[in-house]
Design a protein around this motif. Structure first.
Motif, PDB file in Angstrom:
ATOM      1  N   ALA A 173       0.832  -1.209   0.000  1.00  0.00           N
ATOM      2  CA  ALA A 173       0.000   0.000   0.000  1.00  0.00           C
ATOM      3  C   ALA A 173       0.866   1.259   0.000  1.00  0.00           C
ATOM      4  N   SER A 174       1.985   1.218   0.713  1.00  0.00           N
ATOM      5  CA  SER A 174       2.896   2.375   0.716  1.00  0.00           C
ATOM      6  C   SER A 174       3.474   2.611  -0.677  1.00  0.00           C
ATOM      7  N   ALA A 175       3.802   1.526  -1.373  1.00  0.00           N
ATOM      8  CA  ALA A 175       4.295   1.669  -2.751  1.00  0.00           C
ATOM      9  C   ALA A 175       3.215   2.257  -3.644  1.00  0.00           C
ATOM     10  N   LEU A 176       1.973   1.823  -3.460  1.00  0.00           N
ATOM     11  CA  LEU A 176       0.858   2.386  -4.228  1.00  0.00           C
ATOM     12  C   LEU A 176       0.703   3.874  -3.958  1.00  0.00           C
ATOM     13  N   ALA A 177       0.893   4.279  -2.697  1.00  0.00           N
ATOM     14  CA  ALA A 177       0.753   5.694  -2.337  1.00  0.00           C
ATOM     15  C   ALA A 177       1.800   6.546  -3.041  1.00  0.00           C
ATOM     16  N   TRP A 178       3.023   6.048  -3.146  1.00  0.00           N
ATOM     17  CA  TRP A 178       4.075   6.819  -3.811  1.00  0.00           C
ATOM     18  C   TRP A 178       3.878   6.842  -5.324  1.00  0.00           C
ATOM     19  N   ILE A 179       3.296   5.788  -5.861  1.00  0.00           N
ATOM     20  CA  ILE A 179       2.944   5.812  -7.290  1.00  0.00           C
ATOM     21  C   ILE A 179       1.881   6.882  -7.536  1.00  0.00           C
ATOM     22  N   LEU A 180       0.899   6.990  -6.627  1.00  0.00           N
ATOM     23  CA  LEU A 180      -0.131   8.025  -6.762  1.00  0.00           C
ATOM     24  C   LEU A 180       0.487   9.411  -6.692  1.00  0.00           C
ATOM     25  N   LEU A 181       1.431   9.603  -5.774  1.00  0.00           N
ATOM     26  CA  LEU A 181       2.120  10.893  -5.691  1.00  0.00           C
ATOM     27  C   LEU A 181       2.810  11.227  -7.008  1.00  0.00           C
ATOM     28  N   LEU A 182       3.438  10.238  -7.611  1.00  0.00           N
ATOM     29  CA  LEU A 182       4.122  10.442  -8.891  1.00  0.00           C
ATOM     30  C   LEU A 182       3.121  10.789  -9.991  1.00  0.00           C
ATOM     31  N   ILE A 183       1.978  10.105 -10.015  1.00  0.00           N
ATOM     32  CA  ILE A 183       0.952  10.371 -11.032  1.00  0.00           C
ATOM     33  C   ILE A 183       0.420  11.792 -10.897  1.00  0.00           C
ATOM     34  N   VAL A 184       0.126  12.207  -9.661  1.00  0.00           N
ATOM     35  CA  VAL A 184      -0.387  13.561  -9.428  1.00  0.00           C
ATOM     36  C   VAL A 184       0.665  14.600  -9.818  1.00  0.00           C
ATOM     37  N   ALA A 185       1.924  14.330  -9.508  1.00  0.00           N
ATOM     38  CA  ALA A 185       2.998  15.260  -9.871  1.00  0.00           C
ATOM     39  C   ALA A 185       3.115  15.397 -11.384  1.00  0.00           C
ATOM     40  N   ILE A 186       3.005  14.281 -12.097  1.00  0.00           N
ATOM     41  CA  ILE A 186       3.085  14.320 -13.567  1.00  0.00           C
ATOM     42  C   ILE A 186       1.895  15.084 -14.150  1.00  0.00           C
ATOM     43  N   ALA A 187       0.695  14.800 -13.631  1.00  0.00           N
ATOM     44  CA  ALA A 187      -0.505  15.495 -14.123  1.00  0.00           C
ATOM     45  C   ALA A 187      -0.401  16.997 -13.871  1.00  0.00           C
ATOM     46  N   THR A 188       0.088  17.378 -12.703  1.00  0.00           N
ATOM     47  CA  THR A 188       0.239  18.799 -12.379  1.00  0.00           C
ATOM     48  C   THR A 188       1.297  19.453 -13.269  1.00  0.00           C
ATOM     49  N   SER A 189       2.390  18.746 -13.514  1.00  0.00           N
ATOM     50  CA  SER A 189       3.440  19.284 -14.384  1.00  0.00           C
ATOM     51  C   SER A 189       2.932  19.496 -15.803  1.00  0.00           C
ATOM     52  N   ILE A 190       2.127  18.553 -16.296  1.00  0.00           N
ATOM     53  CA  ILE A 190       1.557  18.689 -17.638  1.00  0.00           C
ATOM     54  C   ILE A 190       0.659  19.926 -17.708  1.00  0.00           C
ATOM     55  N   ASN A 191      -0.126  20.151 -16.666  1.00  0.00           N
ATOM     56  CA  ASN A 191      -0.987  21.332 -16.627  1.00  0.00           C
ATOM     57  C   ASN A 191      -0.166  22.610 -16.656  1.00  0.00           C
ATOM     58  N   PHE A 192       0.933  22.633 -15.918  1.00  0.00           N
ATOM     59  CA  PHE A 192       1.781  23.830 -15.897  1.00  0.00           C
ATOM     60  C   PHE A 192       2.473  24.045 -17.241  1.00  0.00           C
ATOM     61  N   LEU A 193       2.924  22.965 -17.854  1.00  0.00           N
ATOM     62  CA  LEU A 193       3.578  23.102 -19.158  1.00  0.00           C
ATOM     63  C   LEU A 193       2.600  23.565 -20.230  1.00  0.00           C
ATOM     64  N   ALA A 194       1.360  23.049 -20.169  1.00  0.00           N
ATOM     65  CA  ALA A 194       0.354  23.431 -21.166  1.00  0.00           C
ATOM     66  C   ALA A 194      -0.195  24.828 -20.922  1.00  0.00           C
TER      67      ALA A 194
END
Length: 311
Positions: free
Chosen positions: A278-299
């Motif tokens: 579950a901890s590994a899943l949580a860090w994957i979610l953090l990575l996904i949210v970070a990528i989605a946020t970065s895409i929004n900032f770049l766009a």
């Protein structure tokens, strides 16, 4: 004697200033200490432990055993992981744009100078205050249940009553509707943004013969784009973390059709007691949210107005 006095006075003043500066800093740290203590013990330390446990085989009943990247490897062979991603991305792609559109539309209606408008704003903001509670989720479950209020209304429109939360085709839609219903926070921010648009722009465009639709697309939306961007980023981050409604209303069912990422993480952690996984899943979610946020900032540089055109 005179020269000695001149030499001592600056040294004494410097000591006083240093002492005053130190006391000011101590007072500042004292005032923020409740937040610092809470952040360190309730956020930072759990995050560090979670990062460590993500590399271990750990349950609440046994001690942690270091396994390296085994949890990460297992995640990418987990069909429930991919299902939760699919459900979560579907939820985000539908709930966020619809919520922003509704919030903007209502904000434009409530930005007019009409008597009693503050009362209307308060009433429409209330769902955002109570919408994330367990009580509202239970109420929503009853409303969309087989004997719920919705099934008393849909026959008026020629629609047959259904168990909306018990069918895989419609269960996620009920949770999306609940999310959209909580548009109050975005609405308030949109109202503040609308009030910052210079009225001279609308007056000049009206004098040039521009209609309401043209003014909306050529003035309102461009000038409001920074506010839209802020609401978009916050909405995407919040939607990726949605949990209460999906957990209480359907618990991820039926047939995992509402098993959003946070619900699956909870089931792994407290249902199966696989805390390391579950901890590994949580860090994957953090990575996904970070990528989605970065895409929004770049766009954002292609459509967000900064006073000189696009960014």
């Amino acid at each position: 004697m005179h020269s000695d006095t001149i030499a001592v006075v600056p040294q004494t003043s410097a000591k006083k200033l240093k002492k005053r500066h130190t006391s000011t800093n101590l007072a500042g740290y004292l005032f923020i200490s409740p937040w610092l203590i809470g952040f360190c013990f309730l956020t930072l330390w759990p995050m560090i432990l979670s990062l460590y446990y993500s590399f271990t085989d750990y349950s609440l009943l046994n001690s942690a055993q270091w396994t390296g990247f085994d949890n990460m490897k297992e995640i990418f062979h987990d069909r429930f992981f991919y299902n939760s991603l699919k459900v979560t991305f579907t939820f985000v792609l539908f709930s966020v744009p619809i919520k922003l559109a509704v919030a903007l539309g209502v904000a434009m209606l409530l930005s007019r100078n009409i008597r009693g408008m503050s009362v209307y704003r308060t009433l429409l903001y209330l769902p955002s205050l109570i919408g994330g509670s367990v009580a509202v989720a239970v109420l929503w479950k009853n409303i969309f249940g087989l004997d719920g209020f919705i099934n008393n209304i849909v026959p008026w429109f020629g629609i047959a009553p259904k168990n909306w939360i018990g069918m895989p085709q419609t269960a996620l839609s009920t949770i999306i509707i609940l999310s959209v219903w909580q548009f109050g926070s975005a609405m308030i921010i949109f109202i503040a943004g609308l009030k910052q648009i210079p009225t001279e722009l609308y007056e000049a465009s009206s004098a040039d013969g521009a209609g309401k639709i043209r003014r909306f697309f050529h003035i309102t939306l461009p000038m409001l784009s920074p506010v839209i961007f802020f609401n978009l980023v916050m909405g995407v981050i919040g939607s990726f973390q949605t949990f209460t409604s999906a957990f209480v209303i359907t618990n991820g069912g039926p047939m995992n059709s509402t098993q959003v990422y946070a619900v699956y993480l909870y089931q792994v952690a407290f249902g199966n007691l696989h805390m390391g996984y579950a901890s590994a899943l949580a860090w994957i979610l953090l990575l996904i949210v970070a990528i989605a946020t970065s895409i929004n900032f770049l766009a954002s540089k292609y459509w967000v107005y900064d006073g000189e055109g696009s960014r």
